[in-house]
Motif scaffolding. Sequence first.
Motif, PDB file in Angstrom:
ATOM      1  N   PRO A   1     -43.548  52.008  12.110  1.00  0.00           N
ATOM      2  CA  PRO A   1     -42.012  52.140  11.498  1.00  0.00           C
ATOM      3  C   PRO A   1     -41.518  53.669  12.154  1.00  0.00           C
ATOM      4  CG  PRO A   1     -43.483  51.436   9.897  1.00  0.00           C
ATOM      5  CD  PRO A   1     -44.378  51.637  10.916  1.00  0.00           C
ATOM      6  N   PHE A   2     -42.488  54.544  12.105  1.00  0.00           N
ATOM      7  CA  PHE A   2     -41.957  55.869  12.603  1.00  0.00           C
ATOM      8  C   PHE A   2     -42.071  55.940  14.097  1.00  0.00           C
ATOM      9  CE2 PHE A   2     -44.780  56.214   8.961  1.00  0.00           C
ATOM     10  CZ  PHE A   2     -43.934  56.853   8.086  1.00  0.00           C
ATOM     11  N   ILE A   3     -42.468  55.182  14.820  1.00  0.00           N
ATOM     12  CA  ILE A   3     -42.315  55.279  16.540  1.00  0.00           C
ATOM     13  C   ILE A   3     -41.137  54.301  16.827  1.00  0.00           C
ATOM     14  CG2 ILE A   3     -43.511  54.660  18.635  1.00  0.00           C
ATOM     15  CD1 ILE A   3     -46.183  55.409  17.474  1.00  0.00           C
ATOM     16  N   PHE A   4     -41.215  52.963  16.171  1.00  0.00           N
ATOM     17  CA  PHE A   4     -40.086  52.120  16.477  1.00  0.00           C
ATOM     18  C   PHE A   4     -39.216  51.825  15.197  1.00  0.00           C
ATOM     19  CE2 PHE A   4     -43.750  51.297  19.204  1.00  0.00           C
ATOM     20  CZ  PHE A   4     -43.345  51.573  20.371  1.00  0.00           C
ATOM     21  N   PRO A   5     -38.661  52.732  14.885  1.00  0.00           N
ATOM     22  CA  PRO A   5     -37.816  52.414  13.539  1.00  0.00           C
ATOM     23  C   PRO A   5     -36.877  51.251  13.826  1.00  0.00           C
ATOM     24  CG  PRO A   5     -36.863  54.616  14.416  1.00  0.00           C
ATOM     25  CD  PRO A   5     -38.288  53.881  15.022  1.00  0.00           C
ATOM     26  N   ASN A   6     -36.235  51.111  14.943  1.00  0.00           N
ATOM     27  CA  ASN A   6     -34.937  50.084  15.398  1.00  0.00           C
ATOM     28  C   ASN A   6     -35.864  48.620  15.297  1.00  0.00           C
ATOM     29  OD1 ASN A   6     -33.116  51.951  15.093  1.00  0.00           O
ATOM     30  ND2 ASN A   6     -33.200  52.370  17.189  1.00  0.00           N
ATOM     31  N   GLN A   7     -37.039  48.790  15.358  1.00  0.00           N
ATOM     32  CA  GLN A   7     -37.742  47.329  15.513  1.00  0.00           C
ATOM     33  C   GLN A   7     -38.366  46.979  14.287  1.00  0.00           C
ATOM     34  OE1 GLN A   7     -37.368  45.277  18.075  1.00  0.00           O
ATOM     35  NE2 GLN A   7     -35.823  46.956  19.001  1.00  0.00           N
ATOM     36  N   THR A   8     -38.202  47.807  13.153  1.00  0.00           N
ATOM     37  CA  THR A   8     -38.779  47.650  11.825  1.00  0.00           C
ATOM     38  C   THR A   8     -37.930  47.113  10.813  1.00  0.00           C
ATOM     39  OG1 THR A   8     -40.356  49.171  12.586  1.00  0.00           O
ATOM     40  CG2 THR A   8     -40.258  48.772  10.226  1.00  0.00           C
ATOM     41  N   LEU A   9     -38.213  46.027  10.204  1.00  0.00           N
ATOM     42  CA  LEU A   9     -37.680  45.882   9.073  1.00  0.00           C
ATOM     43  C   LEU A   9     -38.372  45.925   7.572  1.00  0.00           C
ATOM     44  CD1 LEU A   9     -36.243  42.455  10.532  1.00  0.00           C
ATOM     45  CD2 LEU A   9     -34.736  44.470   9.721  1.00  0.00           C
ATOM     46  N   THR A  10     -37.744  45.665   6.522  1.00  0.00           N
ATOM     47  CA  THR A  10     -38.298  45.544   5.229  1.00  0.00           C
ATOM     48  C   THR A  10     -38.023  44.258   4.692  1.00  0.00           C
ATOM     49  OG1 THR A  10     -36.401  46.352   3.838  1.00  0.00           O
ATOM     50  CG2 THR A  10     -38.005  48.110   4.463  1.00  0.00           C
ATOM     51  N   TYR A  11     -38.940  43.809   3.621  1.00  0.00           N
ATOM     52  CA  TYR A  11     -38.699  42.606   3.437  1.00  0.00           C
ATOM     53  C   TYR A  11     -37.165  42.428   2.679  1.00  0.00           C
ATOM     54  CZ  TYR A  11     -42.939  40.635   4.595  1.00  0.00           C
ATOM     55  OH  TYR A  11     -44.140  40.268   5.434  1.00  0.00           O
ATOM     56  N   ASP A  12     -36.837  43.538   1.991  1.00  0.00           N
ATOM     57  CA  ASP A  12     -35.710  43.844   1.460  1.00  0.00           C
ATOM     58  C   ASP A  12     -34.350  43.561   2.424  1.00  0.00           C
ATOM     59  OD1 ASP A  12     -34.185  44.521  -1.406  1.00  0.00           O
ATOM     60  OD2 ASP A  12     -33.406  45.929  -0.126  1.00  0.00           O
ATOM     61  N   ASP A  13     -34.426  44.146   3.424  1.00  0.00           N
ATOM     62  CA  ASP A  13     -33.545  43.729   4.404  1.00  0.00           C
ATOM     63  C   ASP A  13     -33.446  42.490   4.531  1.00  0.00           C
ATOM     64  OD1 ASP A  13     -33.170  46.732   4.938  1.00  0.00           O
ATOM     65  OD2 ASP A  13     -34.601  46.524   6.621  1.00  0.00           O
ATOM     66  N   ILE A  14     -34.451  41.611   5.011  1.00  0.00           N
ATOM     67  CA  ILE A  14     -34.544  40.320   5.361  1.00  0.00           C
ATOM     68  C   ILE A  14     -33.829  39.479   4.221  1.00  0.00           C
ATOM     69  CG2 ILE A  14     -35.858  38.249   5.921  1.00  0.00           C
ATOM     70  CD1 ILE A  14     -37.798  40.215   7.244  1.00  0.00           C
TER      71      ILE A  14
ATOM     72  N   GLU B   1     -23.256  34.593  14.327  1.00  0.00           N
ATOM     73  CA  GLU B   1     -24.437  34.297  15.118  1.00  0.00           C
ATOM     74  C   GLU B   1     -25.273  33.247  14.271  1.00  0.00           C
ATOM     75  OE1 GLU B   1     -23.980  35.055  17.934  1.00  0.00           O
ATOM     76  OE2 GLU B   1     -22.377  36.693  17.834  1.00  0.00           O
ATOM     77  N   LYS B   2     -25.898  32.543  14.913  1.00  0.00           N
ATOM     78  CA  LYS B   2     -26.917  31.273  14.635  1.00  0.00           C
ATOM     79  C   LYS B   2     -28.473  32.020  14.745  1.00  0.00           C
ATOM     80  CE  LYS B   2     -23.936  28.602  13.193  1.00  0.00           C
ATOM     81  NZ  LYS B   2     -23.563  28.360  11.783  1.00  0.00           N
ATOM     82  N   ILE B   3     -28.502  33.000  15.659  1.00  0.00           N
ATOM     83  CA  ILE B   3     -29.728  33.456  15.882  1.00  0.00           C
ATOM     84  C   ILE B   3     -29.589  34.913  15.331  1.00  0.00           C
ATOM     85  CG2 ILE B   3     -31.450  34.400  17.461  1.00  0.00           C
ATOM     86  CD1 ILE B   3     -31.313  31.400  17.474  1.00  0.00           C
ATOM     87  N   LEU B   4     -30.321  35.252  14.369  1.00  0.00           N
ATOM     88  CA  LEU B   4     -30.533  36.689  13.668  1.00  0.00           C
ATOM     89  C   LEU B   4     -31.537  37.569  14.081  1.00  0.00           C
ATOM     90  CD1 LEU B   4     -30.115  35.117  10.054  1.00  0.00           C
ATOM     91  CD2 LEU B   4     -28.277  35.692  11.684  1.00  0.00           C
ATOM     92  N   GLU B   5     -31.027  38.324  15.225  1.00  0.00           N
ATOM     93  CA  GLU B   5     -32.017  39.391  15.942  1.00  0.00           C
ATOM     94  C   GLU B   5     -32.102  40.666  14.586  1.00  0.00           C
ATOM     95  OE1 GLU B   5     -33.471  38.857  18.295  1.00  0.00           O
ATOM     96  OE2 GLU B   5     -32.152  37.464  19.495  1.00  0.00           O
ATOM     97  N   ILE B   6     -32.965  41.510  14.757  1.00  0.00           N
ATOM     98  CA  ILE B   6     -33.535  42.582  13.934  1.00  0.00           C
ATOM     99  C   ILE B   6     -32.229  43.294  13.784  1.00  0.00           C
ATOM    100  CG2 ILE B   6     -34.589  44.703  13.920  1.00  0.00           C
ATOM    101  CD1 ILE B   6     -36.920  43.485  15.811  1.00  0.00           C
ATOM    102  N   LYS B   7     -31.511  43.672  14.606  1.00  0.00           N
ATOM    103  CA  LYS B   7     -30.140  44.335  14.413  1.00  0.00           C
ATOM    104  C   LYS B   7     -29.259  43.512  13.703  1.00  0.00           C
ATOM    105  CE  LYS B   7     -27.792  42.442  18.991  1.00  0.00           C
ATOM    106  NZ  LYS B   7     -27.082  41.868  18.097  1.00  0.00           N
ATOM    107  N   ASP B   8     -29.069  42.203  13.467  1.00  0.00           N
ATOM    108  CA  ASP B   8     -28.288  41.576  12.842  1.00  0.00           C
ATOM    109  C   ASP B   8     -28.909  41.839  11.291  1.00  0.00           C
ATOM    110  OD1 ASP B   8     -26.548  40.141  14.656  1.00  0.00           O
ATOM    111  OD2 ASP B   8     -28.334  39.399  15.358  1.00  0.00           O
ATOM    112  N   LEU B   9     -29.990  41.633  11.083  1.00  0.00           N
ATOM    113  CA  LEU B   9     -30.500  41.500   9.872  1.00  0.00           C
ATOM    114  C   LEU B   9     -30.279  43.064   9.151  1.00  0.00           C
ATOM    115  CD1 LEU B   9     -33.857  39.408  10.626  1.00  0.00           C
ATOM    116  CD2 LEU B   9     -31.747  38.893   9.205  1.00  0.00           C
ATOM    117  N   LYS B  10     -30.735  43.999  10.083  1.00  0.00           N
ATOM    118  CA  LYS B  10     -30.417  45.425   9.473  1.00  0.00           C
ATOM    119  C   LYS B  10     -28.881  45.624   9.049  1.00  0.00           C
ATOM    120  CE  LYS B  10     -34.017  47.938  11.994  1.00  0.00           C
ATOM    121  NZ  LYS B  10     -33.996  48.934  10.517  1.00  0.00           N
ATOM    122  N   LEU B  11     -28.174  45.272   9.884  1.00  0.00           N
ATOM    123  CA  LEU B  11     -26.602  45.554   9.933  1.00  0.00           C
ATOM    124  C   LEU B  11     -26.029  44.878   8.520  1.00  0.00           C
ATOM    125  CD1 LEU B  11     -23.776  46.503  10.791  1.00  0.00           C
ATOM    126  CD2 LEU B  11     -23.479  44.483  12.239  1.00  0.00           C
TER     127      LEU B  11
END
Length: 230
Positions: free
Chosen positions: A181-194, A208-218
Amino acid sequence: MSMKNKRMKIIITGATGMIGEGVLLTTLCHPDITEVLMVNRRTSPLRHPKLSELIVKDFTDLDAHSGQLTGYDGCFYCAGISSFGMNEEKYNHITYYTTMMFAKALAYLNPDMVFFYLSGVYADSSENGKIMWARIKGKTENALNTLRFRAVYSFRPGFIIPLKAQDNVRLIYKGLNLIYPFIFPNQTLTYDDIVTALNRILALGYKEKILEIKDLKLIAKQHGSTKQKL
């Protein structure tokens, strides 16, 4: 049909696995979700006032359980298996065929349901790539979109920070949690995010029908955190 401000009933599969367990624990804390049915092949020790359990030995044959699977607003399909050491035929049967049979039954019973499929970051929507698991995940995503649900979304989480309350966390995952999570914060999610993102999409939809990491975070950021302690 908007489901904004409606109290919702959810089905979850894969709750005895790592990601499914994390999604389940977080879902139980969400104030807008009033009932959760976990569909498992084996019994879970987890108990909660919102939670009920249905044991289904064969996910491809739900005829005997139709009454218990009717009347739900959404499904978080987190069941799955690693492709490690598995041939394509068997992986296809579990990942594609079993998922589709389960989803088709739910679509018939709950045509107004929103179905969320746990996919993978590198799922191959073209179905033509060299990586076996990615091809089959992509094929499953595409096929699910043909079913007569109100909507289908495939979510592709990256690294998910484990919950302290989780029992099913692999040792290697615990080690990675100290650095990833510290090296790749943009590729890391929490269960709360999801769960926050999926619940917002369930209520309001998403382009969008495909939910990428950036979509879930946003989406989670827009909605705000449930801020529940687990």
